[in-house]
Design an enzyme around this catalytic site. Structure first.
Site, PDB file in Angstrom:
ATOM      1  N   CYS A 243      13.229 -79.090 -92.283  1.00  0.00           N
ATOM      2  CA  CYS A 243      12.690 -79.192 -90.916  1.00  0.00           C
ATOM      3  C   CYS A 243      13.891 -79.186 -89.984  1.00  0.00           C
ATOM      4  CB  CYS A 243      11.865 -80.453 -90.757  1.00  0.00           C
ATOM      5  SG  CYS A 243      10.537 -80.629 -91.980  1.00  0.00           S
ATOM      6  N   GLY A 247      19.073 -78.133 -85.256  1.00  0.00           N
ATOM      7  CA  GLY A 247      20.096 -77.502 -86.074  1.00  0.00           C
ATOM      8  C   GLY A 247      21.415 -78.220 -86.203  1.00  0.00           C
ATOM      9  N   ASP A 347       6.352 -73.160 -92.056  1.00  0.00           N
ATOM     10  CA  ASP A 347       5.997 -74.531 -92.410  1.00  0.00           C
ATOM     11  C   ASP A 347       6.589 -74.794 -93.792  1.00  0.00           C
ATOM     12  OD1 ASP A 347       4.822 -76.883 -93.290  1.00  0.00           O
ATOM     13  OD2 ASP A 347       2.886 -76.431 -92.388  1.00  0.00           O
ATOM     14  N   CYS A 441      14.430 -90.626 -87.886  1.00  0.00           N
ATOM     15  CA  CYS A 441      14.933 -91.392 -86.731  1.00  0.00           C
ATOM     16  C   CYS A 441      13.888 -92.441 -86.364  1.00  0.00           C
ATOM     17  CB  CYS A 441      15.257 -90.483 -85.556  1.00  0.00           C
ATOM     18  SG  CYS A 441      13.917 -89.397 -85.031  1.00  0.00           S
TER      19      CYS A 441
END
Length: 492
Positions: A243, A247, A347, A441
């Site tokens: 995912c 980047g 995906d 996160c």
């Protein structure tokens, strides 16, 4: 002033609270301005002249020249009236990662020294993580790691026990309160744990620095720099970033792969750190902006250093959102990782790990969609009109929020965690996989240790086990999974 009182009169702005208006006014007066201009931003822009005039009147009455001096004077007056000693702020430095695809850490420090920065020498903790080719070390908030014993004939493993690494990383920005490298004003240092990360004083604004515009320095938190080092990719590895957008981790892995291959003596194409990268749009006349010209001349001053560049794709980066994919592709281009990374709109759960093109994938970084609860405070989302009581007041809000509100939030967390578990299980299906790093996160145990606990039995049945990539790191996971001492968090 009531925090929830609507301000700025238009009827369509009835949802703009004073707290949100404060944030937008700050961004207009002291920040980077508005990247997008919706109804809220336009309402604040209508008051721009009044806001600027009011600011100037305030500074003149206080006999100071800028807002920072005004705040300092206010603090001094408050301390004096209350007979208080100056408070000690918790260190929260500015971190920036050196993109070693374009320049060496030494070269960047040399140029910064020419600008007047004082370079602070650090003693790196050589036991802080698994060995990283090119001399880099790493860490990030993480929950668990493991490696898998390779099959006969597989290469790329060092002298450590053959295991796979998998981690959950929660990136609440309070991590700097303990274990952080601290620097004085005017000083820059290499982080004491991550040798490709520079530490600048609190409040340092690098957004307009030529290094940032040219992709030599990346404004990336220390926690965000840890997964690539935890993965510790070896020469010749193929890696998947499941995912990937925007980047930062993708390009970090690319840099570590290139450095690892260079140190192993592989035959690679080379480029120098004076590589010129256009990062600014052209003006209407088709000419480059002055800022881009400045970046070019600045890069040409860097000490020349040969950097390894892979001759073929080594990193497969996926993101299903087309807008996020464009940002990912732009970051790959800006950092000079285009011949190492291929970015694809997909995906991750629809990707076939057994497809021939992924037969050599040895490492996976999985940083899936999560609640983002670890970055709410740094993004000031707790001030927005749509903020939940938990976002606005932290744990206190969680205690006082309505039962229905909490139930809705818990349901959302459970849905996210189920997706995260599915993605982690899917990542384990790459046939040549040796190491995986799982990161979030989020501060929530359910999205971190809870996901690791759910997936670990399957991983262990496949020959994987948790391994601690950063033995010297001080912050560990919560005790809901066997091997919690191998899980790493960066929140205090």
């Amino acid at each position: 002033m009531q925090a929830d009182r609507p301000v700025l009169s238009p009827a369509k702005m009835s949802q703009l609270t004073s707290s949100a208006a404060y944030v937008l006014a700050y961004e207009l007066l002291f920040g980077q301005g508005f990247r997008t201009k919706g109804p809220a931003e336009n309402a604040v822009l209508q008051q721009q002249d009044r806001l600027q005039n009011a600011l100037q009147e305030l500074l003149q009455s206080a006999e100071v020249t800028d807002a920072a001096a005004w705040l300092l004077k206010q603090q001094q007056q408050r301390n004096s009236s209350l007979q208080l000693q100056p408070c000690q702020a918790v260190p929260h430095p500015r971190y920036a990662r050196v993109n070693t695809l374009k320049a060496s850490v030494a070269g960047v420090l040399q140029q910064l020294a020419k600008e007047g920065w004082q370079v602070q020498q650090q003693q790196h903790n050589s036991s802080a993580g698994a060995a990283v080719h090119s001399g880099s070390q790493g860490s990030q908030q993480s929950n668990g790691s493991a490696r898998k014993r390779p099959r006969a004939g597989q290469d790329g493993e060092g002298t450590h026990k053959e295991q796979l690494e998998g981690q959950s990383i929660s990136t609440q920005q309070k991590a700097a309160a303990t274990g952080a490298t601290t620097v004085q004003q005017g000083t820059v240092a290499v982080d004491d744990l991550l040798s490709d990360v520079l530490v600048f004083p609190t409040g340092t604004d690098l957004h307009d620095h030529p290094f940032v515009g040219a992709g030599v320095l990346l404004l990336q938190s220390k926690a965000s720099c840890m997964p690539a080092h935890a993965l510790n990719p070896q020469p010749g590895w193929h890696v998947v970033d499941a995912c990937a957008a925007p980047g930062n981790k993708t390009t970090h892995v690319a840099a570590l792969l290139a450095a690892a291959r260079h140190s192993s003596g592989s035959n690679l194409n080379t480029s120098t750190s004076s590589q010129q990268v256009d990062t600014e749009p052209q003006n209407k006349n088709g000419k480059s902006s002055k800022k881009r010209s400045k970046q070019r001349s600045f890069l040409q001053q860097l000490p020349s250093q040969t950097q390894a560049q892979s001759t073929s794709v080594n990193v497969y980066a996926f993101d299903k959102d087309p807008k996020r994919l464009k940002r990912l592709q732009a970051n790959v281009a800006c950092t000079g990782a285009g011949n190492i990374v291929v970015a694809m709109q997909a995906d991750f759960l629809s990707v076939d790990p057994t497809a021939p093109e992924y037969s050599q994938v040895r490492g996976v970084i999985l940083d899936p969609s999560c609640s983002g609860s670890g970055t709410i405070m740094s993004r000031m989302e707790h001030l927005l009109p749509t903020a939940t009581p938990v976002m606005q007041q932290g744990q206190q809000g969680q205690q006082t929020a309505g039962r229905e509100q909490l139930t809705e939030e818990q349901q959302r967390l459970e849905q996210l965690a189920k997706f995260q578990e599915a993605a982690l299980l899917h990542a384990l299906k790459f046939p040549a996989l040796q190491r995986i790093v799982y990161s979030t996160c989020s501060i929530h145990q359910r999205e971190n240790e809870g996901v690791v606990a759910a997936v670990l039995p399957v991983a262990e049945s496949m020959g994987f086990k948790l391994v601690d990539p950063f033995p010297a790191w001080h912050r560990r996971g919560m005790g809901v999974v066997h091997g919690v001492e191998k899980l790493v968090r960066t929140d205090p």
